[in-house]
Motif scaffolding. Structure first.
Motif, mmCIF file in Angstrom:
data_model
loop_
_atom_site.group_PDB
_atom_site.id
_atom_site.type_symbol
_atom_site.label_atom_id
_atom_site.label_comp_id
_atom_site.label_asym_id
_atom_site.label_seq_id
_atom_site.Cartn_x
_atom_site.Cartn_y
_atom_site.Cartn_z
ATOM 1 N N ALA A 175 -16.431 6.307 -9.167
ATOM 2 C CA ALA A 175 -15.204 6.554 -8.415
ATOM 3 C C ALA A 175 -15.464 6.526 -6.919
ATOM 4 C CB ALA A 175 -14.594 7.897 -8.811
ATOM 5 N N GLU A 176 -14.367 6.357 -6.163
ATOM 6 C CA GLU A 176 -14.401 6.424 -4.705
ATOM 7 C C GLU A 176 -13.145 7.152 -4.241
ATOM 8 O OE1 GLU A 176 -16.530 5.662 -2.464
ATOM 9 O OE2 GLU A 176 -17.743 3.929 -3.061
ATOM 10 N N LEU A 177 -13.306 8.030 -3.281
ATOM 11 C CA LEU A 177 -12.169 8.698 -2.647
ATOM 12 C C LEU A 177 -12.111 8.195 -1.216
ATOM 13 C CD1 LEU A 177 -9.958 10.948 -2.885
ATOM 14 C CD2 LEU A 177 -11.634 12.493 -1.844
ATOM 15 N N ILE A 178 -11.051 7.471 -0.877
ATOM 16 C CA ILE A 178 -10.948 6.914 0.462
ATOM 17 C C ILE A 178 -9.544 7.111 1.018
ATOM 18 C CG2 ILE A 178 -12.705 5.167 -0.031
ATOM 19 C CD1 ILE A 178 -10.495 3.100 -0.128
ATOM 20 N N ASN A 179 -9.437 6.995 2.326
ATOM 21 C CA ASN A 179 -8.156 7.057 3.010
ATOM 22 C C ASN A 179 -7.746 5.655 3.429
ATOM 23 O OD1 ASN A 179 -7.807 9.944 2.999
ATOM 24 N ND2 ASN A 179 -9.396 10.066 4.560
ATOM 25 N N VAL A 180 -6.502 5.314 3.186
ATOM 26 C CA VAL A 180 -5.979 4.017 3.589
ATOM 27 C C VAL A 180 -4.700 4.230 4.380
ATOM 28 C CG1 VAL A 180 -6.978 2.837 1.605
ATOM 29 C CG2 VAL A 180 -4.668 3.747 1.449
ATOM 30 N N SER A 181 -4.347 3.268 5.206
ATOM 31 C CA SER A 181 -3.145 3.366 6.039
ATOM 32 C C SER A 181 -1.906 3.450 5.169
ATOM 33 C CB SER A 181 -3.038 2.151 6.963
ATOM 34 O OG SER A 181 -4.142 2.097 7.839
ATOM 35 N N SER A 182 -0.932 4.253 5.607
ATOM 36 C CA SER A 182 0.300 4.399 4.834
ATOM 37 C C SER A 182 1.539 4.210 5.700
ATOM 38 C CB SER A 182 0.357 5.780 4.167
ATOM 39 O OG SER A 182 0.400 6.810 5.146
ATOM 40 N N GLY A 183 1.363 3.684 6.911
ATOM 41 C CA GLY A 183 2.504 3.460 7.788
ATOM 42 C C GLY A 183 3.392 2.341 7.273
ATOM 43 N N ASP A 184 4.528 2.154 7.917
ATOM 44 C CA ASP A 184 5.483 1.135 7.483
ATOM 45 C C ASP A 184 4.857 -0.251 7.450
ATOM 46 O OD1 ASP A 184 7.410 3.054 7.244
ATOM 47 O OD2 ASP A 184 8.267 2.704 9.239
ATOM 48 N N ASP A 185 3.977 -0.541 8.413
ATOM 49 C CA ASP A 185 3.369 -1.861 8.481
ATOM 50 C C ASP A 185 2.342 -2.075 7.379
ATOM 51 O OD1 ASP A 185 1.699 0.043 9.591
ATOM 52 O OD2 ASP A 185 0.707 -1.391 10.913
ATOM 53 N N ALA A 186 1.898 -0.981 6.752
ATOM 54 C CA ALA A 186 0.872 -1.091 5.708
ATOM 55 C C ALA A 186 1.472 -1.058 4.304
ATOM 56 C CB ALA A 186 -0.146 0.045 5.843
ATOM 57 N N PHE A 187 2.785 -0.839 4.200
ATOM 58 C CA PHE A 187 3.387 -0.697 2.868
ATOM 59 C C PHE A 187 3.203 -1.959 2.035
ATOM 60 C CE2 PHE A 187 6.962 -1.182 -0.079
ATOM 61 C CZ PHE A 187 6.804 -0.036 -0.829
ATOM 62 N N GLY A 188 3.503 -3.110 2.634
ATOM 63 C CA GLY A 188 3.352 -4.373 1.913
ATOM 64 C C GLY A 188 1.921 -4.620 1.506
ATOM 65 N N LYS A 227 -25.087 20.383 -7.139
ATOM 66 C CA LYS A 227 -25.386 21.815 -7.282
ATOM 67 C C LYS A 227 -26.091 22.341 -6.040
ATOM 68 C CE LYS A 227 -25.781 22.497 -12.282
ATOM 69 N NZ LYS A 227 -26.703 22.882 -13.385
ATOM 70 N N GLY A 228 -27.019 21.563 -5.511
ATOM 71 C CA GLY A 228 -27.738 21.984 -4.313
ATOM 72 C C GLY A 228 -26.799 22.155 -3.135
ATOM 73 N N PHE A 229 -25.879 21.218 -2.960
ATOM 74 C CA PHE A 229 -24.925 21.287 -1.853
ATOM 75 C C PHE A 229 -24.040 22.519 -1.970
ATOM 76 C CE2 PHE A 229 -20.850 20.328 0.147
ATOM 77 C CZ PHE A 229 -21.260 19.931 1.413
ATOM 78 N N HIS A 268 -15.827 20.371 -3.760
ATOM 79 C CA HIS A 268 -17.034 19.591 -3.497
ATOM 80 C C HIS A 268 -17.719 19.106 -4.774
ATOM 81 C CE1 HIS A 268 -17.042 20.071 0.833
ATOM 82 N NE2 HIS A 268 -16.735 21.344 0.673
ATOM 83 N N GLU A 269 -17.322 19.650 -5.916
ATOM 84 C CA GLU A 269 -17.868 19.127 -7.170
ATOM 85 C C GLU A 269 -17.411 17.699 -7.431
ATOM 86 O OE1 GLU A 269 -13.967 21.138 -8.476
ATOM 87 O OE2 GLU A 269 -15.597 21.548 -7.039
ATOM 88 N N ILE A 270 -16.509 17.193 -6.602
ATOM 89 C CA ILE A 270 -16.086 15.800 -6.728
ATOM 90 C C ILE A 270 -17.285 14.858 -6.636
ATOM 91 C CG2 ILE A 270 -15.673 15.407 -4.258
ATOM 92 C CD1 ILE A 270 -13.280 13.677 -5.020
ATOM 93 N N GLY A 271 -18.370 15.344 -6.041
ATOM 94 C CA GLY A 271 -19.573 14.529 -5.958
ATOM 95 C C GLY A 271 -20.023 14.020 -7.320
ATOM 96 N N VAL A 272 -19.819 14.833 -8.357
ATOM 97 C CA VAL A 272 -20.173 14.404 -9.711
ATOM 98 C C VAL A 272 -19.305 13.215 -10.122
ATOM 99 C CG1 VAL A 272 -20.210 15.076 -12.136
ATOM 100 C CG2 VAL A 272 -20.949 16.705 -10.400
ATOM 101 N N PHE A 273 -18.014 13.290 -9.826
ATOM 102 C CA PHE A 273 -17.089 12.209 -10.162
ATOM 103 C C PHE A 273 -17.446 10.931 -9.393
ATOM 104 C CE2 PHE A 273 -14.915 16.016 -11.344
ATOM 105 C CZ PHE A 273 -13.999 15.685 -12.336
ATOM 106 N N LEU A 274 -17.985 11.103 -8.197
ATOM 107 C CA LEU A 274 -18.349 9.952 -7.364
ATOM 108 C C LEU A 274 -19.699 9.367 -7.738
ATOM 109 C CD1 LEU A 274 -17.181 11.270 -3.862
ATOM 110 C CD2 LEU A 274 -15.898 9.929 -5.537
ATOM 111 N N GLY A 275 -20.370 9.990 -8.700
ATOM 112 C CA GLY A 275 -21.625 9.444 -9.186
ATOM 113 C C GLY A 275 -22.878 10.041 -8.570
#
Length: 203
Positions: free
Chosen positions: A30-43, A136-138, A122-129
């Motif tokens: 998996a990947e958790l990322i941010n992408v643009s969501s403005g009007d120009d990015a909708f299409g 656990k250390g973190f 922060h356990e999302i790290g497991v989901f991210l591989g």
């Protein structure tokens, strides 16, 4: 040959797919990322959604939209299920409130609920591989000392963590190179088509 950065500057879809290339290839769960969501990015976002459908076992969940950004969890179903379908991983996640009876959907629902809450899970790290020992250390759930930062904080024995890091990195770079070659062939607009789905099997 154009660099990945040149491609990103000219093609929103190619850039985003390149960022999640290791997951599209089924190497990184998996990947958790941010992408643009403005009007120009909708299409552009509509093109991304259409393209994702052409990748076997790929799906996504929009976590939240805020201040012109869309936070999205992209995941490869089979790879994520294999990662989570582990006794030690489930034991750890259950201690953090995840369901007693494992299902991929149930664990994703729990993670998404937490991501939409006040405190970042922060356990999302497991989901991210990331290796369980590093997650656990973190979180302070082990006595292992941090030995290196390479993509994430590595605790204890660095070898399995570095192996995982390089596996993800190589898969991402291989996928990005395939995207560049595809673009140089004049097929950028066909990434959403079945033709690209056939070509990516080279991975």
């Amino acid at each position: 040959m154009n660099s990945t950065y040149d491609t990103c500057a000219n093609d929103y879809l190619t850039c985003l797919l390149g960022r999640i290339g290791a997951t599209l290839a089924g190497v990184k769960p998996a990947e958790l990322i941010n992408v643009s969501s403005g009007d120009d990015a909708f299409g552009q976002w509509q093109h991304v959604k259409a393209a994702i459908k052409n990748f076997h076992d790929m799906d996504y969940i929009v976590i939240k939209v805020k201040k012109g950004r869309r936070q999205v969890l992209f995941y490869h179903g089979a790879a994520l299920d294999q990662t989570l379908n582990s006794y030690s991983v489930q034991l750890f996640l259950k201690s953090l409130g995840y369901p007693e009876n494992y299902t991929l959907e149930g664990y994703l629902d729990c993670l998404v609920e937490k991501l939409r809450g006040e405190s970042f899970p922060h356990e999302i790290g497991v989901f991210l591989g990331y290796p369980l020992k590093d997650v656990k250390g973190f979180l302070g759930y082990s006595s292992l000392e941090m030995v290196q930062v390479k993509g994430w904080r590595i605790y204890g024995n660095r070898e399995p963590s570095l192996e995982t890091y390089h596996k993800f990195k190589e898969a991402k770079e291989e996928f990005q190179n395939l995207l560049i070659l595809w673009g140089e062939g004049g097929n950028n607009k066909s990434i959403e088509s079945d033709g690209f789905r056939e070509s990516k099997r080279a991975l």
